[in-house]
Design an enzyme around this catalytic site. Structure first.
Site, PDB file in Angstrom:
ATOM      1  N   ASP A 171     -34.080  47.246  28.667  1.00  0.00           N
ATOM      2  CA  ASP A 171     -33.533  47.107  30.026  1.00  0.00           C
ATOM      3  C   ASP A 171     -33.493  48.418  30.802  1.00  0.00           C
ATOM      4  O   ASP A 171     -33.038  48.448  31.940  1.00  0.00           O
ATOM      5  CB  ASP A 171     -32.103  46.544  29.940  1.00  0.00           C
ATOM      6  CG  ASP A 171     -32.059  45.053  30.205  1.00  0.00           C
ATOM      7  OD1 ASP A 171     -32.920  44.577  30.950  1.00  0.00           O
ATOM      8  OD2 ASP A 171     -31.154  44.389  29.673  1.00  0.00           O
ATOM      9  N   GLN A 192     -27.381  41.277  25.982  1.00  0.00           N
ATOM     10  CA  GLN A 192     -27.091  40.468  27.168  1.00  0.00           C
ATOM     11  C   GLN A 192     -25.721  40.850  27.737  1.00  0.00           C
ATOM     12  O   GLN A 192     -24.717  40.825  27.038  1.00  0.00           O
ATOM     13  CB  GLN A 192     -27.132  38.969  26.790  1.00  0.00           C
ATOM     14  CG  GLN A 192     -26.949  38.027  27.969  1.00  0.00           C
ATOM     15  CD  GLN A 192     -28.081  38.108  28.982  1.00  0.00           C
ATOM     16  OE1 GLN A 192     -29.249  38.109  28.632  1.00  0.00           O
ATOM     17  NE2 GLN A 192     -27.726  38.187  30.266  1.00  0.00           N
ATOM     18  N   LYS A 219     -35.441  33.741  28.294  1.00  0.00           N
ATOM     19  CA  LYS A 219     -36.218  34.929  27.905  1.00  0.00           C
ATOM     20  C   LYS A 219     -37.041  34.609  26.658  1.00  0.00           C
ATOM     21  O   LYS A 219     -38.204  34.997  26.554  1.00  0.00           O
ATOM     22  CB  LYS A 219     -35.289  36.124  27.652  1.00  0.00           C
ATOM     23  CG  LYS A 219     -34.767  36.729  28.953  1.00  0.00           C
ATOM     24  CD  LYS A 219     -33.572  37.646  28.728  1.00  0.00           C
ATOM     25  CE  LYS A 219     -32.966  38.054  30.060  1.00  0.00           C
ATOM     26  NZ  LYS A 219     -31.661  38.708  29.940  1.00  0.00           N
TER      27      LYS A 219
END
Ligand code: NAD
Length: 287
Positions: free
Chosen positions: A115, A92, A48
């Site tokens: 997200d 994460q 990322k």
């Protein structure tokens, strides 16, 4: 059979983002929180960061030990929420078992939720679509962008989603439903899985079991999206028996090179949209 090339689409999205970022005086900043040293999670975060660099987005990785307390992690999130230089936050997953994932997700400022996991964003996205929530869950949004890139019609189709997690299965079903598909969701308690998968015009599989979906479970001409990531030694396999299913499918994603790259590209898409929204909100507040 044609491949749904996630790498190619990701490059296209990144190119568009690079253009958007180049026009922004204050560059978007994505903060990535990595708890523990799970090798797969570390690879995802590094990747990322690499994609961020390609677009001009600034990435910051905060590494915390696996035994970090929930209280300390909540404090880190609270600091990132308050930090005006941070545009978006991504924690994460998975998190260690002693940490309540829901509590952590709910602690993220919805205006920085890269997200689209916060209930406020998820609710808006479920109630209307991603235009209301500004962000959309990265993996499913990448899937839909991939289908749209290859002009695959979703409206009126029967989409079968295998897996019902909060990050993939459920939001994938919601996105497909938002776009007019008739959706069936299957999971570990589904009896006679092949009876459902065989009906799918669009089959999305997000389970984490190599070769779960075999050729006899797929209708001829179906569009097959394989989200699974199963590591065997140094190789990565999806959930679909690619060699045999690809002979029946009209379109199929490769693993790797399918959903993985589009997931990262859409996460960065969310980051840039959140930075733009914050800028617009600040401008309005000044007036
Ligand atoms: P998860 O473990 O949270 O959910 C798995 C789901 O599969 C569950 O809903 C479970 O009910 C269902 N399931 C388990 N066994 C089943 C069976 N035999 N038949 C039908 N359903 C069954 O996993 P997740 O986070 O949704 O991830 C799923 C897979 O996708 C994993 O391999 C993960 O690594 C991968 N993934 C890939 C990306 C990407 O960017 N490519 C992103 C997220 C997840």
């Amino acid at each position: 059979m044609a491949l749904l090339d996630g790498k190619k689409l990701a490059q296209k999205i990144l190119k568009e983002l690079k253009k958007q970022v180049s026009r922004m005086k204050k560059k978007p900043v994505l903060a990535m929180v990595l708890v523990g040293d799970d090798p797969a999670s570390s690879i995802y975060v590094r990747r990322k960061g690499f994609f961020c660099a390609e677009t001009g987005i600034v990435s910051k990785t905060l590494k915390l030990p696996a035994d970090v307390s929930e209280k300390k992690l909540l404090k880190v999130i609270s600091q990132l929420n308050k930090d005006k230089n941070i545009s978006a936050i991504m924690v994460q997953l998975p998190l260690p078992k002693h940490i309540n994932k829901i509590k952590i997700i709910e602690a993220i400022d919805p205006g920085k939720d890269a997200d689209c996991l916060h209930p406020e964003n998820y609710g808006k996205f479920a109630q209307v679509d991603e235009s209301y929530s500004v962000v959309a869950p990265a993996t499913p949004f990448g899937i839909v962008r991939l289908l749209e890139e290859y002009k695959i019609k979703i409206e009126g189709k029967h989409a079968v989603v295998v897996g019902r997690s909060n990050i993939v299965g459920k939001p994938a079903a919601q996105l497909l439903l938002n776009r007019g598909a008739t959706v069936t969701v299957c999971h570990r308690h589904t009896k006679n899985l092949p009876a459902f998968t065989r009906q799918a015009d669009i089959l999305v599989v997000a389970v984490g079991k190599k070769n779960l979906i075999k050729a006899e479970m797929v209708k001829k001409g179906a569009v097959v999206v394989d989200v699974g990531v199963n590591r065997v030694g140094k190789k990565i396999f999806g959930d679909v028996d690619f060699d045999n299913v690809s002979k029946k499918a009209s379109f199929i994603t490769p693993v790797p090179g399918g959903v993985g790259p589009t997931t990262i590209a859409t996460l960065l898409w969310n980051t840039v949209q959140l930075a733009r929204l914050a800028k617009a909100t600040a401008k309005r507040a000044k007036k």
